[in-house]
Design a protein around this motif. Sequence first.
Motif, mmCIF file in Angstrom:
data_model
loop_
_atom_site.group_PDB
_atom_site.id
_atom_site.type_symbol
_atom_site.label_atom_id
_atom_site.label_comp_id
_atom_site.label_asym_id
_atom_site.label_seq_id
_atom_site.Cartn_x
_atom_site.Cartn_y
_atom_site.Cartn_z
ATOM 1 N N CYS A 182 2.659 1.268 2.782
ATOM 2 C CA CYS A 182 3.388 2.184 3.666
ATOM 3 C C CYS A 182 4.682 1.559 4.174
ATOM 4 C CB CYS A 182 2.506 2.600 4.843
ATOM 5 S SG CYS A 182 1.169 3.738 4.406
ATOM 6 N N ILE A 234 6.141 5.174 3.886
ATOM 7 C CA ILE A 234 5.161 6.267 3.874
ATOM 8 C C ILE A 234 4.558 6.435 5.265
ATOM 9 C CG2 ILE A 234 2.990 7.099 2.877
ATOM 10 C CD1 ILE A 234 3.597 5.390 0.402
ATOM 11 N N ALA A 290 6.596 1.449 9.561
ATOM 12 C CA ALA A 290 6.602 1.949 8.175
ATOM 13 C C ALA A 290 7.862 2.761 7.934
ATOM 14 C CB ALA A 290 5.358 2.802 7.948
ATOM 15 N N VAL A 335 1.869 7.139 8.111
ATOM 16 C CA VAL A 335 0.418 6.928 8.140
ATOM 17 C C VAL A 335 -0.228 8.171 8.741
ATOM 18 C CG1 VAL A 335 -1.464 5.432 8.883
ATOM 19 C CG2 VAL A 335 0.786 4.449 8.370
#
Length: 227
Positions: free
Chosen positions: A178, A183, A227, A185
């Motif tokens: 991530c 990305i 992230a 979460v």
Amino acid sequence: MGTGEKARKPAGGPGRGRTRRAVLFGGLGVVAVAGVAGADEVRRLWWLLPGVSKPRKEGELDYAGAGWTAASPANWRLADRPDDYRVDRIVVHVTQGGFASSVGAFRNPWHKASAHYIVRQDGHVEQMVRELDVAFHAGNRSMNERSIGIEHVGYVERPRDFTDAMYASSARLAADICRRYGIPVDRKHIVAHSEVPGTDHTDPGPHWDWDRYLRLVRAEVAAGGPA
């Protein structure tokens, strides 16, 4: 798991590097699409051209904590992610088998499926496909191209297979992925195999603790940066 992917030429074989055809095609392509596509899309088109590929080393790891066993080339497709295909999903799987049999299946060219990682009950992580490349794990070509597949050793009907060490290790791996790809979460971006459109699989099943897993991933992301 995914099958029917069209293979590109293997590393080291004919067609590697920027061939004259690829350079010419690339130049013409940029001219043709520059007026209708953004710079990011033009860049992605370049990486999709024949003969254009990133350098790579056999056995090189994407996750420092993993071991390495190469899946059969029949079970994944050469790519240049995230430059050709964006990576914005993680797909969570359960092997429905033991570690050795799962590794053996992904090494078997007749299996026609693989995943990037396998996580064992003791927390060991084995990488079998580079994140650059498209593993045949989700049973959906588009999802395969945009995702990283993480298998977990065990059976969906046996909650005891999902150990503390497995959750913790998989969460560290997922958090690392991530962070590197940006990305989020959440359950839109970290999904079950059973949620992939068109699949007939049920993993990771009702005993997989999603709240616990995402809590652990978020904690790992926070510990290592956003992230």
